[in-house]
Design an enzyme around this catalytic site. Structure first.
Site, PDB file in Angstrom:
ATOM      1  N   HIS A 268       0.848  -1.203   0.000  1.00  6.72           N
ATOM      2  CA  HIS A 268       0.000   0.000   0.000  1.00  6.72           C
ATOM      3  C   HIS A 268       0.885   1.256   0.000  1.00  6.72           C
ATOM      4  O   HIS A 268       0.729   2.152  -0.836  1.00  6.72           O
ATOM      5  CB  HIS A 268      -0.907  -0.023   1.234  1.00  6.72           C
ATOM      6  CG  HIS A 268      -1.802   1.172   1.368  1.00  6.72           C
ATOM      7  ND1 HIS A 268      -3.135   1.128   1.027  1.00  6.72           N
ATOM      8  CD2 HIS A 268      -1.570   2.424   1.800  1.00  6.72           C
ATOM      9  CE1 HIS A 268      -3.679   2.324   1.248  1.00  6.72           C
ATOM     10  NE2 HIS A 268      -2.754   3.128   1.725  1.00  6.72           N
ATOM     11  N   GLU A 269       1.825   1.290   0.918  1.00  6.22           N
ATOM     12  CA  GLU A 269       2.678   2.474   1.033  1.00  6.22           C
ATOM     13  C   GLU A 269       3.607   2.610  -0.173  1.00  6.22           C
ATOM     14  O   GLU A 269       3.928   3.721  -0.586  1.00  6.22           O
ATOM     15  CB  GLU A 269       3.477   2.450   2.348  1.00  6.22           C
ATOM     16  CG  GLU A 269       2.632   2.369   3.625  1.00  6.22           C
ATOM     17  CD  GLU A 269       1.532   3.429   3.738  1.00  6.22           C
ATOM     18  OE1 GLU A 269       1.682   4.529   3.178  1.00  6.22           O
ATOM     19  OE2 GLU A 269       0.497   3.136   4.390  1.00  6.22           O
ATOM     20  N   HIS A 272       1.779   4.608  -2.704  1.00  8.94           N
ATOM     21  CA  HIS A 272       1.850   6.048  -2.413  1.00  8.94           C
ATOM     22  C   HIS A 272       3.217   6.609  -2.842  1.00  8.94           C
ATOM     23  O   HIS A 272       3.311   7.669  -3.451  1.00  8.94           O
ATOM     24  CB  HIS A 272       1.680   6.307  -0.914  1.00  8.94           C
ATOM     25  CG  HIS A 272       0.259   6.266  -0.445  1.00  8.94           C
ATOM     26  ND1 HIS A 272      -0.731   7.047  -0.986  1.00  8.94           N
ATOM     27  CD2 HIS A 272      -0.347   5.547   0.539  1.00  8.94           C
ATOM     28  CE1 HIS A 272      -1.882   6.814  -0.355  1.00  8.94           C
ATOM     29  NE2 HIS A 272      -1.671   5.905   0.575  1.00  8.94           N
ATOM     30  N   GLU A 298      -4.863   7.728  -2.640  1.00  2.32           N
ATOM     31  CA  GLU A 298      -5.345   6.426  -2.187  1.00  2.32           C
ATOM     32  C   GLU A 298      -5.626   5.499  -3.385  1.00  2.32           C
ATOM     33  O   GLU A 298      -5.513   4.285  -3.270  1.00  2.32           O
ATOM     34  CB  GLU A 298      -6.604   6.610  -1.325  1.00  2.32           C
ATOM     35  CG  GLU A 298      -6.933   5.458  -0.414  1.00  2.32           C
ATOM     36  CD  GLU A 298      -5.908   5.192   0.697  1.00  2.32           C
ATOM     37  OE1 GLU A 298      -4.940   5.958   0.852  1.00  2.32           O
ATOM     38  OE2 GLU A 298      -6.089   4.180   1.406  1.00  2.32           O
TER      39      GLU A 298
HETATM   40 MG    MG Z   1      -3.084   5.335   2.230  1.00  4.58          MG
END
Ligand code: MG
Length: 499
Positions: A268-269, A272, A298
């Site tokens: 997830h990171e 980003h 997101e």
């Molecule tokens: Mg996030």
């Protein structure tokens, strides 16, 4: 597509001065990252003081008469290109914020939320909502005042939402939830009859942390993460800190069980981080590179977390590493692991939720926030409101407020209008997925060491390189010639979970 060049003289003057503000931001980010990773505990108070002072300093530089005059001058310039316009747009947005919200208001709000975060932690630990209630009351009042000062189109919540997702109105978000919630309910009811449903036994099994640390690194290597420009560390809550163009930090976490959670956080990171790192280099150190749309952000993290990190091809690729993580894992098949990574069950905690039930958690928070800001409900009634809504949306009811209304940090930080961007972003990722598959090929076929680069370069070309030049709605229109639609993600969920 317009070229990324800054030609206008006034804009160039602005950017020269802006480098001072940017540099302060750079150091604040570094200090902020350190605060959540390696800082000695006792340094917290001092660090808070320094960060507040540096924040005030950069606000002063931004609102300096000479600088503001330059921005107004640039606004009147003719023939500005898109990136030059973006510089003015972002600066004006910040200036408007400080113009409408006087420093005395912002200072007392910051003081309140600094204390409220500690009170919230204790309230959560002790399962005592009454401790937090007076603080939350004040935070709601501040947010109402903030909305009134900032101004809005239809209702006060519009102003708060706009801070996190520019150009979206409350009624649009409301319509969005109205369209997805019934569909997700149907999907969930059908998933109950599949192998995806239920608490997966692997979730309770412990794993070898040192091995998992290596696997997390291997995953980032598989994604060809540029470790000359980024780092992976550990923190209580995973996050991404963008420090500079060549310095992005991500974190993950380790619990003693449920290794998929740590892997999902890392991926997830990474999503980003990649978003930041693939911004066009020409935009670096300028406001045009600032990523203000949380939904867009997101959509990038969710893209990697769900479409890559939970894909069977990805699990196949790391199968040998995964089964070495625990003593009882050897007997697991790829399919077992696939169902573990993708198990579905309504639960109490948002951050533990699966791809389907997650959006019920967000809808609940959106309704509560909107009703608080519209003064339709009272803070003191929240524990009860929470339970009723949980029952209605997820069919489960928390026994404690710690597992209910006290579970998220956002409100104690003063953030209202943030939550909806989680769902919007996830559904936006569905649009990117559909476009990628149409333009490049099926994701399943792209998850190999050789092909994955195509995913990265497609994201760069169509989304990342624009940085903050366009709003999310503009990217959809300009690049993809379409509007936002929740349909692609709904179709993906149906196909994945119902076949
Ligand atoms: Mg996030």
């Amino acid at each position: 597509m317009s070229k990324f060049v800054f030609k206008n003289k006034v804009i160039k003057q602005i950017l020269k001065k802006y480098l001072d503000i940017w540099s302060l931001g750079y150091l604040s980010s570094l200090a902020g990252w350190d605060l959540h990773t390696y800082m000695p505990v006792k340094a917290a108070e001092e660090r808070g003081l320094v960060l507040a002072k540096v924040g005030t300093l950069s606000q002063k530089m931004l609102t300096d008469k000479e600088f503001v005059a330059l921005v107004h001058k640039a606004e009147k310039e003719k023939n500005l290109n898109d990136v030059e316009k973006a510089v003015i747009h972002h600066l004006k947005r910040s200036l408007r914020f400080y113009e409408k919200l006087p420093s005395s208001f912002l200072e007392s709000f910051t003081k309140l939320t600094n204390v409220a975060q500690i009170v919230w932690q204790n309230a959560r630990k002790q399962d005592n909502f009454k401790l937090f209630e007076p603080y939350l009351n004040k935070i709601v009042e501040y947010n109402i005042e903030m909305a009134e000062r900032l101004g809005y189109k239809n209702e006060p919540y519009d102003a708060l939402l706009d801070l996190y997702e520019e150009g979206w109105l409350t009624k649009e978000v409301d319509k969005f939830f109205d369209s997805i919630i019934p569909e997700i309910k149907v999907i969930l009811s059908k998933v109950k009859k599949t192998k995806f449903y239920g608490e997966h036994p692997l979730k309770q099994l412990s794993y070898d942390e040192s091995k998992l640390r290596k696997v997390n690194k291997e995953i980032l290597k598989f994604f060809q993460a540029d470790f000359n420009r980024m780092r992976l560390d550990v923190s209580a809550h995973p996050f991404t800190q963008y420090i500079g163009y060549d310095d992005t930090r991500i974190t993950t976490r380790y619990h003693d069980h449920n290794f998929a959670e740590s892997i999902s956080s890392t991926i997830h990171e990474f999503g980003h981080a990649l978003h930041h790192m693939q911004c066009d280099e020409k935009l670096k150190h300028t406001p045009a590179c600032s990523l203000e749309s949380l939904g867009m952000g997101e959509s990038q993290s969710r893209f990697w977390e769900n479409f890559i990190g939970k894909n069977i091809k990805f699990i196949e690729h790391f199968y040998k590493d995964f089964v070495r993580l625990g003593s009882e894992f050897e007997k697991l098949s790829v399919q077992d692991l696939y169902f573990y990574f993708n198990s579905v069950q309504p639960g109490l905690i948002r951050v533990d939720a699966d791809e389907i039930t997650y959006h019920f958690h967000i809808k609940l928070r959106f309704d509560i926030e909107r009703n608080l800001i519209n003064r339709k409900i009272n803070v003191r009634d929240l524990p009860e409101v929470w339970k009723v809504k949980m029952k209605k949306l997820l069919g489960v009811v928390p026994k404690t407020n710690s597992d209910g209304v006290l579970q998220d940090v956002h409100w104690s930080m003063g953030s209202f209008g943030y939550f909806p961007t989680y769902s919007l972003g996830t559904f936006l990722s569905g649009v990117w997925r559909e476009e990628l598959e149409y333009q490049v090929g099926k994701i399943d076929s792209l998850i190999t060491q050789d092909q994955l680069d195509q995913v990265k370069s497609w994201l760069k070309e169509n989304i990342h390189r624009f940085g903050g030049v366009y709003t999310t709605k503009k990217v959809l229109k300009k690049v993809f010639k379409r509007d936002f639609s929740p349909k692609p993600l709904l179709q993906y969920l149906k196909k994945k979970y119902l076949g």
